[in-house]
Design an enzyme around this catalytic site. Structure first.
Site, PDB file in Angstrom:
ATOM      1  N   GLU A 234       0.850  -1.196   0.000  1.00 18.58           N
ATOM      2  CA  GLU A 234       0.000   0.000   0.000  1.00 18.58           C
ATOM      3  C   GLU A 234       0.881   1.239   0.000  1.00 18.58           C
ATOM      4  OE1 GLU A 234      -3.169   2.103   3.145  1.00 18.58           O
ATOM      5  OE2 GLU A 234      -2.528   0.029   3.422  1.00 18.58           O
ATOM      6  N   GLU A 239      -3.326  10.909   3.151  1.00 15.27           N
ATOM      7  CA  GLU A 239      -4.290  10.652   4.222  1.00 15.27           C
ATOM      8  C   GLU A 239      -4.395  11.948   5.002  1.00 15.27           C
ATOM      9  OE1 GLU A 239      -4.729   6.369   5.657  1.00 15.27           O
ATOM     10  OE2 GLU A 239      -2.572   6.746   5.807  1.00 15.27           O
TER      11      GLU A 239
END
Length: 540
Positions: A234, A239
């Site tokens: 990932e 974020e």
């Protein structure tokens, strides 16, 4: 000799058996993917527009009995009267098509995608996770070596406890159909998700259900945990909320999606003592400017003023400046109001810099006292293997029932002193991220992603560099024109820019070129080495 009729009967029987054990597709709602345009750019500054679309993850969909309307899954519980094993639920239950805006709060317009947090229709929907499609049954995959990925984002309506996340994972491009023939839904219905937490809350993995060992969540009315998880590398490009932001690399032992079992999955969904038991790095090597002491860089009214939209640029640098080189750095830039802003540097001498490198990651883990699982699972080299292999783009909005998003925007862990290096990640109080509270008090929150671009280094953005004197500033101009190629309409953007040198002896534009403890290059391939503070100088 076997007669042809016998062969036909055998083939027919095998076909029927395969179908009876397959993950099914519903027929009540047509699956129509919302359109979304994005661009591919080249070193000459020309950008070609692609007409793509997005699909919502299978976990958000209505799962019902094949040929009927009875829910196989309601709230956070499977109906064991319909099926009780992973294989039978795959054959007895179907994934239904989605109504994107009314049910999930997902809307698109041109190159813009908006995700609403809470949407109430016949049921209440919380957040969403979508994937960019190349066609109706295939995810778009990106090979990021020696490339950059750029997008605009508006996080002004994301309070503490929410996360507007844009990232890449190593999902199968077809959603797992080829490797797992019992999966009849595929990418068209958003199957095949995986990430570095090896999530066990997925209803279907590898063409089978996840009912066995399923335990409904005590805090999330829509989720639970099964025996199996789905693991893969990932790369968290973004974020963030209106308080904090981070980008993080999470390598795994394999670049391919794999299924795990129980607490050996590790990550968020396993017991605390088993967090590092899996094949992936659940923590990753992260860069959050606030966590590294740069508390005035990101936020309302700060250097990157997130009270209004801005552009995020992420560059993947190889050691020799080629597409086949070794990944050595993951670099971040921002553009706002026509100004290019280098990433806010760390204020810690023991972990200086403003980008992800192997040495930075090692220094970070030592400084913060974190377990270096990043290195255990191959570090930046393993992350590079995944980036070079091709990854699927994820666009999402979510809240956090496990840790209240404190790891992003507050003090975490809460048992540690907030003044200790690495504990403070943002200004949110430790009491504000509770998912139930956020859902009740901020249902109208949303995030908007737009103007996605992918291309060679320094081809996807333009602006005037920030910091330094006028002599070190490079003004980039754009001029738009249109052309038609084959059956597609393409937009070509011409741009004059300064191209970074691929030499390993010089720092690239916006890269680090000096500071206390710095052992890297001190000469800039482009721009002037400009002192930001005692610990960090940058090519601007």
């Amino acid at each position: 000799m076997v007669d042809s009729f016998s062969i036909y009967k055998t083939a027919l029987l095998l076909s029927m058996l395969a179908t009876s054990n397959a993950q099914q597709v519903g027929t009540y709602t047509a699956e129509t993917h919302p359109s979304l345009t994005w661009q591919t750019c080249s070193g000459s500054g020309s950008c070609t527009t692609t007409s793509g679309s997005v699909v919502i993850d299978a976990n958000w969909r209505w799962v019902h009995e094949v040929g009927g309307y009875t829910n196989c899954y309601s709230g956070n519980t499977w109906d064991s009267s319909i099926c009780s094993t992973d294989t039978t639920c795959a054959s007895e239950c179907a994934l239904e098509g989605a109504t994107y805006e009314s049910t999930y709060g997902v809307t698109t317009s041109g190159s813009s995608l908006r995700l609403n947090f809470v949407t109430t229709a016949s049921q209440k929907n919380i957040g969403s996770r979508l994937y960019l499609l190349a066609d109706d049954s295939t995810y778009e995959t990106f090979k990021l070596f020696n490339r950059e990925f750029t997008f605009d984002v508006d996080v002004s309506n994301l309070p503490c406890g929410l996360n507007g996340a844009l990232y890449f994972v190593s999902m199968d491009a077809d959603g797992g159909v080829s490797r797992f023939p019992t999966n009849k839904a595929g990418a068209k219905y958003g199957t095949g998700y995986c990430d570095s937490q090896c999530p066990r809350d997925l209803k279907f993995i590898d063409g089978q259900a996840n009912i066995e060992g399923w335990e409904p969540s005590s805090t999330d009315v829509n989720a639970g945990t099964g025996n199996h998880g789905s693991c893969c590398p990932e790369m968290d490009i973004w974020e963030a909320n209106s308080i904090s932001s981070a980008f993080t690399a999470h390598p795994c032992d394999s670049v391919q999606q794999t299924m795990c079992t129980g607490d050996t999955c590790g990550g968020t969904y396993s017991d605390t003592t088993d967090r590092y038991s899996g094949t992936c790095d659940p923590d990753g090597c992260d860069f959050n400017p606030y966590r590294f002491g740069n508390t005035n860089f990101y936020g309302p009214g700060k250097t990157v003023d997130n009270s209004k939209p801005f552009t995020v640029v992420t560059q993947f640098i190889t050691h020799d400046g080629t597409d086949t080189g070794t990944l050595t750095e993951i670099r971040r830039l921002y553009v706002q109001n026509g100004v290019v802003i280098g990433n806010g540097p760390s204020t810690y001498t023991a972990a200086s810099g403003n980008s992800i490198t192997e040495s930075f990651c090692k220094a970070e883990k030592t400084l913060f006292g974190d377990t270096n699982v990043f290195e255990t699972h191959g570090g930046l080299s393993a992350m590079g293997d995944a980036l070079g292999d091709g990854m699927v783009l994820v666009l999402s909005l979510w809240d956090d029932h496990a840790a209240d998003m404190l790891w992003l925007d507050s003090d975490y862990p809460t048992t540690s002193c907030a003044s200790s290096p690495g504990v403070a990640r943002g200004t949110c109080p430790t009491t504000t991220g509770n998912a139930t509270y956020v859902e009740a008090n901020y249902p109208n929150s949303y995030v908007t992603y737009s103007n996605i671009k992918f291309g060679t280094l320094n081809s996807t953005y333009s602006g005037t560099s920030s910091g330094g004197s006028s002599s070190s500033s490079t003004t980039l101009t754009t001029k738009a024109s249109t052309s038609t190629t084959s059956s597609k309409t393409t937009t070509t953007t011409s741009k004059t820019s300064t191209t970074s040198s691929s030499s390993t002896n010089v720092a690239q534009l916006y890269g680090q070129c000096g500071g206390q403890g710095w052992t890297g290059p001190t000469t800039c391939a482009s721009g002037t080495c400009t002192k930001q503070n005692d610990y960090y100088s940058q090519c601007l």
